[in-house]
Design an enzyme around this catalytic site. Sequence first.
Site, PDB file in Angstrom:
ATOM      1  N   ARG A  79     -10.011   2.373   8.716  1.00 42.22           N
ATOM      2  CA  ARG A  79      -9.645   1.015   9.124  1.00 42.22           C
ATOM      3  C   ARG A  79     -10.776   0.342   9.887  1.00 42.22           C
ATOM      4  NH1 ARG A  79      -3.942   1.655   9.061  1.00 42.22           N
ATOM      5  NH2 ARG A  79      -2.706  -0.114   9.673  1.00 42.22           N
ATOM      6  N   LYS A 118       0.813  -1.221   0.000  1.00 40.32           N
ATOM      7  CA  LYS A 118       0.000   0.000   0.000  1.00 40.32           C
ATOM      8  C   LYS A 118       0.845   1.270   0.000  1.00 40.32           C
ATOM      9  CE  LYS A 118      -2.237  -0.652   3.533  1.00 40.32           C
ATOM     10  NZ  LYS A 118      -2.527  -0.498   4.876  1.00 40.32           N
ATOM     11  N   ARG A 133      10.529  -6.347   6.086  1.00 34.22           N
ATOM     12  CA  ARG A 133      10.313  -4.907   5.946  1.00 34.22           C
ATOM     13  C   ARG A 133      11.316  -4.097   6.786  1.00 34.22           C
ATOM     14  NH1 ARG A 133       4.301  -2.477   6.403  1.00 34.22           N
ATOM     15  NH2 ARG A 133       4.430  -2.854   8.639  1.00 34.22           N
ATOM     16  N   ARG A 153      -2.023  -7.251  14.347  1.00 33.53           N
ATOM     17  CA  ARG A 153      -2.528  -6.349  13.312  1.00 33.53           C
ATOM     18  C   ARG A 153      -3.307  -7.106  12.236  1.00 33.53           C
ATOM     19  NH1 ARG A 153       2.565  -3.640  13.492  1.00 33.53           N
ATOM     20  NH2 ARG A 153       3.051  -4.237  11.361  1.00 33.53           N
ATOM     21  N   ARG A 198      11.055  -1.867  11.641  1.00 31.50           N
ATOM     22  CA  ARG A 198      10.092  -1.024  12.339  1.00 31.50           C
ATOM     23  C   ARG A 198       9.823  -1.566  13.735  1.00 31.50           C
ATOM     24  NH1 ARG A 198       4.832   0.407   8.791  1.00 31.50           N
ATOM     25  NH2 ARG A 198       3.765  -0.415  10.607  1.00 31.50           N
TER      26      ARG A 198
HETATM   27  P1  ADP Z   1       0.857  -0.962   8.256  1.00 32.31           P
HETATM   28  O1  ADP Z   1       1.963  -0.346   7.482  1.00 32.31           O
HETATM   29  O2  ADP Z   1       1.302  -2.053   9.177  1.00 32.31           O
HETATM   30  O3  ADP Z   1      -0.343  -1.310   7.430  1.00 32.31           O
HETATM   31  P2  ADP Z   1       0.299   1.678   9.232  1.00 32.31           P
HETATM   32  O4  ADP Z   1       1.660   2.179   8.967  1.00 32.31           O
HETATM   33  O5  ADP Z   1      -0.805   2.130   8.362  1.00 32.31           O
HETATM   34  O6  ADP Z   1       0.321   0.101   9.292  1.00 32.31           O
HETATM   35  O7  ADP Z   1      -0.113   2.000  10.737  1.00 32.31           O
HETATM   36  C1  ADP Z   1       0.730   1.671  11.832  1.00 32.31           C
HETATM   37  C2  ADP Z   1      -0.052   1.751  13.130  1.00 32.31           C
HETATM   38  O8  ADP Z   1      -0.640   3.064  13.275  1.00 32.31           O
HETATM   39  C3  ADP Z   1      -1.238   0.801  13.215  1.00 32.31           C
HETATM   40  O9  ADP Z   1      -0.835  -0.477  13.646  1.00 32.31           O
HETATM   41  C4  ADP Z   1      -2.128   1.519  14.238  1.00 32.31           C
HETATM   42  O10 ADP Z   1      -1.664   1.354  15.547  1.00 32.31           O
HETATM   43  C5  ADP Z   1      -1.923   2.974  13.865  1.00 32.31           C
HETATM   44  N1  ADP Z   1      -2.941   3.419  12.868  1.00 32.31           N
HETATM   45  C6  ADP Z   1      -2.697   3.854  11.596  1.00 32.31           C
HETATM   46  N2  ADP Z   1      -3.845   4.174  10.956  1.00 32.31           N
HETATM   47  C7  ADP Z   1      -4.845   3.918  11.834  1.00 32.31           C
HETATM   48  C8  ADP Z   1      -6.268   4.009  11.765  1.00 32.31           C
HETATM   49  N3  ADP Z   1      -6.904   4.439  10.647  1.00 32.31           N
HETATM   50  N4  ADP Z   1      -6.980   3.654  12.861  1.00 32.31           N
HETATM   51  C9  ADP Z   1      -6.364   3.220  13.975  1.00 32.31           C
HETATM   52  N5  ADP Z   1      -5.046   3.097  14.109  1.00 32.31           N
HETATM   53  C10 ADP Z   1      -4.272   3.434  13.058  1.00 32.31           C
END
Ligand code: ADP
Length: 224
Positions: A93, A17, A130, A173, A162
Amino acid sequence: MVPGVRLVILGKQGAGKGTQCVRLARHYVVPHISTGDMFRAAVRMGTEFGMRAREYMDAGELIPDEVVIGVVKERLEQDDTKVRGFILDGFPRTSNQAEQLAAILGPNDVDLAIDIEVPMDVVLKRLAGRRVCSTCGTNFSTATPPKYDWTCDVCGGEVVQREDDTVDAIKRRLVLYEEQTEPLITWYLERDKLVSIDGMGTPDDVTQRLVRAIDRRRDALRGR
Ligand code: ADP
Ligand code: ZN
């Protein structure tokens, strides 16, 4: 406002993404709004807000809806999102976030929600590899490392795993994704806004599929 590039990008973590959103933002010249990036920036700045966000993120938990929605609402009020559109990455989300987003946007609702589909075993492999720049947030992986010794190609920062990419946080997650985020696919489908895109192949392949789907939707909206 001309319809066309108000986009929501869905897909499991590790579906690519982030990379695709950066490319699409450049291609369509619209702001890339990543809630994950916004929260990680707050963590790096060490604000009180960032410290609280970090606890949720490191545990793989979602940040509470009111907080996330507040942050996104404020961002969408800025003028750059009102010119051509925007790309939302990592938001919504939960179905509550999707409802609230529709309420914030009103008549300028999103044009398209795109689900980037990647099988679970691939996602798990990608997440384990990653890596991210601890200074500017650029993504790398063990398969596509920076040129010099885990030093960021963009800013020279240190490239690391990360903090929230521990096995437990990744598992958590993915569970939350299935419970809370996957239902959004149906939510957008019912509103005639969903397109699913195959996330396998090279990043260029996937970008091409995305651009084709978006352009098709833009043409359809213009023809109306
Ligand atoms: P990933 O790259 O693992 O898909 P993101 O980088 O989008 O995840 O987000 C990292 C963290 O930030 C999530 O695990 C969550 O804790 C928080 N987060 C990001 N976007 C949201 C959202 N829309 N609602 C709730 N928590 C969020
Ligand atoms: Zn960097």
